[in-house]
Design an enzyme around this catalytic site. Structure first.
Site, PDB file in Angstrom:
ATOM      1  CB  SER A  58      68.777 105.098  -9.878  1.00 26.54           C
ATOM      2  OG  SER A  58      68.611 104.268 -10.322  1.00 26.54           O
ATOM      3  CG  ASP A 117      71.710  98.351  -8.645  1.00 22.85           C
ATOM      4  OD1 ASP A 117      70.893  97.857  -9.611  1.00 22.85           O
ATOM      5  OD2 ASP A 117      72.314  99.061  -8.450  1.00 22.85           O
ATOM      6  CG  HIS A 154      68.144  99.235  -8.308  1.00 24.84           C
ATOM      7  ND1 HIS A 154      69.364 100.090  -9.470  1.00 24.84           N
ATOM      8  CD2 HIS A 154      67.585 100.369  -8.754  1.00 24.84           C
ATOM      9  CE1 HIS A 154      69.096 101.792  -9.689  1.00 24.84           C
ATOM     10  NE2 HIS A 154      68.208 101.456  -9.794  1.00 24.84           N
TER      11      HIS A 154
END
Length: 290
Positions: free
Chosen positions: A137, A234, A264
């Site tokens: 991320s 996601d 995610h």
């Protein structure tokens, strides 16, 4: 700019779609052994918060794990990757950014620039030789910034649900009137299911500072191998961001892996298998090139 198709683009970008399984790897490579906790150490920096980290020494290329925003170095992906690297005898380092986990500082006072400096400090002071950066991320954004700033230290990049430029692009995608209202208020709440409050709050100063570190507006001067893994489900960071990263990096060796059911965090068993498989393949490629 070269267009990416389902199979490839004119720069030789491979695009692979895997929905469930990868080649089986020994289970000890995929699950951290909770009985053997790594010792947390603290890096002292003049006039800066101490950074908490754990390190396993070994051969090159080493692996450094960069967690996501609001996360820490004790997640499933980081621990599984640490056990895998230990089994191969390769060095591994994971740490908490300023204001995260066991490191000093306050999350609300952090910026992309501060966390970029954290990563560069770790590369400069706590690692030896070339490193594979594995960024989850926000870590996927920071790994790009680090590779641009320290190309000589980076052997390869692995992005997991990479959030390059995400804070800025998500805010800029809001209607103009909404943005004006938020700017007048001085604060923006980004919905998230990973916090008790249900959202992350960012100041306008945070967003303005983050704009200085955006990378998707032009070619990205990175030439090492790049692997990008993203889930099609996601809901936090669109998988298209990984596609944009792949289009813009200058490296001729870029693969994207899209997980049909991936979300995610990418921390399910098969997600972690895929991450380990990808890094194992990179290590094999890099060591046979020497």
């Amino acid at each position: 700019m070269a267009a990416v198709s389902l199979r490839s683009c004119s720069r030789g970008l491979s695009l692979m779609l895997r929905n469930a399984r990868v080649a089986a790897l020994p289970s000890q490579h995929l699950q951290a052994d909770r009985r053997h906790k790594s010792t947390v150490q603290y890096a002292s920096r003049p006039d800066l918060p101490k950074l908490a980290y754990t390190r396993v020494k070994g051969k090159s290329p080493g692996v450094v794990f960069l967690p996501g925003y609001g996360s820490n170095m004790n997640g499933k992906k980081a621990e599984a990757l640490g056990e895998f690297c230990k089994s191969l005898g390769h060095s591994f380092l994971r740490f908490d950014y300023t204001g995260h986990g066991a490191s000093e500082g306050t999350l609300a006072d952090g910026t992309v620039g501060i966390w970029k400096k954290d990563v560069l400090y770790v590369l400069d002071e706590l690692t030896e030789g070339p490193q594979i950066l594995v960024g989850s991320s926000l870590g996927g954004w920071l790994m790009l910034l680090a590779a641009i700033a320290r190309p000589e230290k980076i052997a390869a990049l692995v992005g997991i649900a990479s959030a390059a430029d995400h804070f800025v692009t998500a805010f800029n995608s809001l209607p103009l009137e909404t943005r004006k209202e938020l700017e007048a208020k001085g604060e923006w709440s980004l919905p998230s299911k990973y916090t008790e409050e249900g959202s992350y709050k960012f100041s306008m100063d945070f967003l303005r500072e983050a704009e200085n570190h955006c990378v998707l507006h032009s070619p990205i001067p990175i030439t090492c191998p790049v692997r990008l893994i993203h889930g099609l489900k996601d809901e936090d960071v669109p998988w298209h961001i990984s596609m944009q990263v792949a289009e813009r990096v200058l490296s001729p060796d870029v693969d994207i892996i899209l997980r049909r059911n991936g979300q995610h965090r990418m921390s399910e068993k098969d997600d972690i298998k895929l991450m380990v498989y990808t890094i194992d393949d990179l290590i094999d490629k890099l060591t046979t090139m020497v």
